[in-house]
Motif scaffolding. Structure first.
Motif, PDB file in Angstrom:
ATOM      1  N   ASN A 130     -64.029 -28.655  -9.221  1.00 15.14           N
ATOM      2  CA  ASN A 130     -62.683 -29.119  -8.887  1.00 15.14           C
ATOM      3  C   ASN A 130     -62.305 -30.252  -9.841  1.00 15.14           C
ATOM      4  N   VAL A 131     -61.247 -30.044 -10.618  1.00 14.33           N
ATOM      5  CA  VAL A 131     -60.907 -31.035 -11.653  1.00 14.33           C
ATOM      6  C   VAL A 131     -60.282 -32.292 -11.054  1.00 14.33           C
ATOM      7  N   GLU A 132     -59.882 -32.244  -9.777  1.00 16.12           N
ATOM      8  CA  GLU A 132     -59.302 -33.450  -9.168  1.00 16.12           C
ATOM      9  C   GLU A 132     -60.376 -34.357  -8.597  1.00 16.12           C
ATOM     10  N   THR A 133     -61.425 -33.738  -8.017  1.00 19.93           N
ATOM     11  CA  THR A 133     -62.487 -34.555  -7.404  1.00 19.93           C
ATOM     12  C   THR A 133     -63.736 -34.618  -8.290  1.00 19.93           C
ATOM     13  N   GLY A 134     -63.864 -33.662  -9.183  1.00 15.52           N
ATOM     14  CA  GLY A 134     -65.068 -33.607 -10.020  1.00 15.52           C
ATOM     15  C   GLY A 134     -66.246 -32.988  -9.288  1.00 15.52           C
ATOM     16  N   ALA A 135     -66.002 -32.464  -8.073  1.00 22.52           N
ATOM     17  CA  ALA A 135     -67.114 -31.882  -7.288  1.00 22.52           C
ATOM     18  C   ALA A 135     -67.330 -30.420  -7.679  1.00 22.52           C
ATOM     19  N   TRP A 136     -68.604 -30.032  -7.694  1.00 22.66           N
ATOM     20  CA  TRP A 136     -68.919 -28.623  -7.972  1.00 22.66           C
ATOM     21  C   TRP A 136     -68.571 -27.783  -6.758  1.00 22.66           C
ATOM     22  N   ILE A 137     -68.008 -26.607  -7.007  1.00 29.74           N
ATOM     23  CA  ILE A 137     -67.628 -25.702  -5.924  1.00 29.74           C
ATOM     24  C   ILE A 137     -68.670 -24.595  -5.822  1.00 29.74           C
ATOM     25  N   ASP A 138     -69.207 -24.215  -6.967  1.00 31.01           N
ATOM     26  CA  ASP A 138     -70.207 -23.130  -6.989  1.00 31.01           C
ATOM     27  C   ASP A 138     -71.381 -23.595  -7.857  1.00 31.01           C
ATOM     28  N   PRO A 139     -72.573 -23.712  -7.250  1.00 27.63           N
ATOM     29  CA  PRO A 139     -73.724 -24.260  -7.988  1.00 27.63           C
ATOM     30  C   PRO A 139     -74.477 -23.237  -8.847  1.00 27.63           C
ATOM     31  N   GLU A 170     -54.040 -34.234 -17.508  1.00 24.71           N
ATOM     32  CA  GLU A 170     -53.690 -35.373 -16.645  1.00 24.71           C
ATOM     33  C   GLU A 170     -54.181 -35.176 -15.213  1.00 24.71           C
ATOM     34  N   SER A 171     -55.469 -35.043 -15.046  1.00 27.17           N
ATOM     35  CA  SER A 171     -56.056 -34.979 -13.695  1.00 27.17           C
ATOM     36  C   SER A 171     -56.812 -36.286 -13.491  1.00 27.17           C
ATOM     37  N   PRO A 172     -57.189 -36.595 -12.235  1.00 26.22           N
ATOM     38  CA  PRO A 172     -57.922 -37.859 -12.015  1.00 26.22           C
ATOM     39  C   PRO A 172     -59.227 -37.953 -12.802  1.00 26.22           C
ATOM     40  N   THR A 173     -59.817 -36.826 -13.143  1.00 23.25           N
ATOM     41  CA  THR A 173     -61.108 -36.854 -13.853  1.00 23.25           C
ATOM     42  C   THR A 173     -60.970 -36.703 -15.368  1.00 23.25           C
ATOM     43  N   GLY A 174     -59.801 -36.235 -15.817  1.00 22.61           N
ATOM     44  CA  GLY A 174     -59.649 -35.914 -17.247  1.00 22.61           C
ATOM     45  C   GLY A 174     -60.041 -34.477 -17.552  1.00 22.61           C
ATOM     46  N   LEU A 175     -60.566 -33.788 -16.533  1.00 24.27           N
ATOM     47  CA  LEU A 175     -60.855 -32.353 -16.696  1.00 24.27           C
ATOM     48  C   LEU A 175     -59.528 -31.607 -16.576  1.00 24.27           C
ATOM     49  N   PRO A 176     -59.248 -30.648 -17.437  1.00 26.10           N
ATOM     50  CA  PRO A 176     -57.929 -30.014 -17.427  1.00 26.10           C
ATOM     51  C   PRO A 176     -57.716 -29.035 -16.275  1.00 26.10           C
ATOM     52  N   TYR A 177     -56.474 -28.967 -15.822  1.00 25.49           N
ATOM     53  CA  TYR A 177     -56.069 -27.940 -14.854  1.00 25.49           C
ATOM     54  C   TYR A 177     -56.127 -26.586 -15.545  1.00 25.49           C
ATOM     55  N   VAL A 178     -56.197 -25.538 -14.735  1.00 23.90           N
ATOM     56  CA  VAL A 178     -56.325 -24.191 -15.307  1.00 23.90           C
ATOM     57  C   VAL A 178     -55.010 -23.731 -15.929  1.00 23.90           C
ATOM     58  N   TYR A 179     -53.899 -23.933 -15.220  1.00 28.48           N
ATOM     59  CA  TYR A 179     -52.600 -23.447 -15.697  1.00 28.48           C
ATOM     60  C   TYR A 179     -51.655 -24.595 -16.002  1.00 28.48           C
ATOM     61  N   PRO A 231     -56.511 -26.362  -9.572  1.00 33.58           N
ATOM     62  CA  PRO A 231     -57.526 -27.370  -9.929  1.00 33.58           C
ATOM     63  C   PRO A 231     -58.959 -26.828  -9.991  1.00 33.58           C
ATOM     64  N   ILE A 232     -59.177 -25.578  -9.566  1.00 31.55           N
ATOM     65  CA  ILE A 232     -60.561 -25.081  -9.587  1.00 31.55           C
ATOM     66  C   ILE A 232     -60.833 -24.396 -10.932  1.00 31.55           C
ATOM     67  N   SER A 233     -61.651 -25.052 -11.731  1.00 31.73           N
ATOM     68  CA  SER A 233     -61.917 -24.547 -13.079  1.00 31.73           C
ATOM     69  C   SER A 233     -63.412 -24.295 -13.259  1.00 31.73           C
ATOM     70  N   ASN A 234     -63.833 -24.199 -14.494  1.00 35.31           N
ATOM     71  CA  ASN A 234     -65.265 -23.964 -14.774  1.00 35.31           C
ATOM     72  C   ASN A 234     -65.617 -24.582 -16.126  1.00 35.31           C
ATOM     73  N   PRO A 235     -66.908 -24.748 -16.416  1.00 36.10           N
ATOM     74  CA  PRO A 235     -67.294 -25.431 -17.661  1.00 36.10           C
ATOM     75  C   PRO A 235     -66.763 -24.775 -18.931  1.00 36.10           C
ATOM     76  N   ALA A 236     -66.665 -23.432 -18.940  1.00 33.60           N
ATOM     77  CA  ALA A 236     -66.152 -22.785 -20.160  1.00 33.60           C
ATOM     78  C   ALA A 236     -64.706 -23.235 -20.386  1.00 33.60           C
TER      79      ALA A 236
END
Ligand code: DMJ
Length: 456
Positions: A230-239, A158-167, A178-183
């Motif tokens: 960032n799963v809330e904004t959908g922005a990449w933090i580390d390229p 349940e994040s704004p993007t649908g990407l899951p929170y880590v915990y 909210p800072i996750s990764n593709p894996a």
């Protein structure tokens, strides 16, 4: 006279064929007998790890094999090792041990706990283990546990993007980090999808598929994904882009979701992603094939590192039909393994120096050896597996189980035996040497924790 000569030549040729055939048969049966011996050795060593878990850590998440004490990830046990190891016990036909583990799980495991857990780890180890355990035994209690766990994990999406929170808190459903990764955002669909299939409730599939698609949609114009998002904004933090930990199984699930569920979107996403991986991450050094790091937007090489986690990639290449690359990359992984007689966590493949010296009993190189042997039946891969297994036993076996290494150069040990050693490392070693009917490869798909999920 001529006829007689022709007859003699004919006899010679048939005799030649017969002798070659007999020698081949003889060699084959010697190889088979040796493989059977190896599979028994693997089973014995697996039991050494399991029996010590049972002796010193029964009912807990894991065994610390040097101090002979139990370890619980979150202060309370979620039975990480028994759930992760259950299908290995079954595949190895260790009926009594499997029955005891199943009893422990079905009577003691409860997810009604006020603890924050990592959605990804809990999904691949516990949800995956419960689902494969159910499919192998038909024990409905395992499916009930899996469904309860799946329901408790759902709020993570349940994040704004649908990407899951880590915990996620298993009792309250509250989320954090909210800072996750593709894996972690993209390695959920095999387990959630199987749960949907078995319960008839599409919500699990839909949530996990959306997370995979949302990750894919954010790939760069050149087709790569980064290391953190960032799963809330959908922005990449580390390229930083690579196939190593933090991204690895995202690519695995794009392909496996197609094979397991026949989902064409997954096939398309996989087909659209892999060329960029080969174009920007693959690296030719000394005539060897490696995969390094690059910037996701420019494709510029950032690092020439490869490691124990990257070694899953030959398995994925073989599984998706790219045997030439799979063989070449496996040769590189084996070279990495042989650098110190056991694999470092990370090396710089340009200098061939280890840059992270631990070995965590990881399975990836064994997994790839098994896939390559499965697809090629080339005896080279069983020989490779035997070397890896001998080194593994030599350097990691301790009185009370198997211990990770703090330093692959000095072989100093760590007080750690991760559950994936029992779920994956020993299982892949066993399957590499066991007869193919120990598990029908074509009827299942392994999740990223080596839990076999049924295709039909
Ligand atoms: C396992 O938990 C899984 O294989 C995951 O995909 C990556 N890391 C570990 C094993 O190394």
């Amino acid at each position: 006279m001529i006829r007689k000569r022709i007859a003699l030549v004919g006899l010679g040729v048939s005799l030649g064929f017969f002798v070659t055939f007999a020698v081949q048969r003889w060699n084959q049966s010697r190889e088979d007998a040796h493989a059977r011996e190896m599979s028994e050795r693997v089973k014995t060593e697996f039991l050494h790890a399991w029996n010590n878990y049972e002796r010193y850590a029964w009912g807990h998440d894991a065994l610390k094999p040097l101090s002979k004490t139990p370890h619980d990830w979150y202060g309370q046990s979620l039975l990480m090792t028994p759930v992760d190891a259950l299908d290995t016990l079954i595949v190895m036909k260790l009926g009594a041990e499997a029955g005891k583990a199943r009893e422990l799980i079905t009577t003691e495991l409860s997810f009604d706990r006020d603890i924050y857990v990592k959605n990804f780890e809990i999904t691949i180890r516990l949800l995956g283990g419960l689902l494969s355990g159910y499919q192998l035994t038909g024990d409905k209690r395992l499916l009930t546990l899996a469904e309860d766990l799946g329901n408790r994990l759902l709020p993570a999406f349940e994040s704004p993007t649908g990407l899951p929170y880590v915990y996620i808190n298993l009792r309250t459903g509250q989320v954090r980090d909210p800072i996750s990764n593709p894996a972690e955002t993209g390695t959920l669909l095999l387990e959630f999808g199987t749960l949907s299939k078995l319960t008839g409730k599409p919500i699990f599939y839909d949530k996990a598929k959306r997370a995979l698609v949302e990750t894919y949609k954010r790939r760069s114009p050149i087709g790569l994904v980064g290391s953190s998002i960032n799963v809330e904004t959908g922005a990449w933090i580390d390229p930083d882009s690579h196939i190593s930990g933090g991204i690895d199984s995202y690519y695995e699930y794009l392909w496996k979701c197609w094979i397991l569920f026949g989902d064409k979107d997954c096939l398309e996403m996989s087909n659209a992603s892999m060329p960029a991986v080969h174009k920007y991450l693959a690296d030719e050094v000394r005539g060897e094939l490696w995969y390094g790091h690059a910037n996701m937007s420019t494709g510029q090489r950032t690092e020439t590192t490869y490691g124990a986690l990257d070694a899953f990639f030959p398995a994925l290449l073989a599984f998706s039909g790219d045997l030439p690359r799979a063989r070449r990359l496996q040769a590189s992984s084996f070279k990495m393994w042989n650098l110190h007689g056991i694999e470092p966590e990370v090396i710089d493949y340009k200098t061939m120096r280890a840059t992270a010296l631990t070995y965590h009993l990881r399975p990836e190189i064994v997994e790839s050896t098994y896939y390559l042997h499965h697809y090629t039946r080339d005896p080279e891969y069983r020989r490779m597996g035997e070397t890896i297994f001998n080194d593994f036993v030599k350097h990691c076996r301790v009185d009370s189980g198997y211990a990770a290494l703090q330093n692959v150069v000095t072989k100093e040990k760590r007080d750690e035996m991760e559950s994936f050693a029992l779920a994956e490392t020993f299982k892949y070693f066993y399957l590499l040497f066991a007869s193919p009917d120990a598990l029908d490869f074509d009827k299942i798909v392994f999740n990223t924790e080596a839990h076999p999920l049924r295709r039909e």
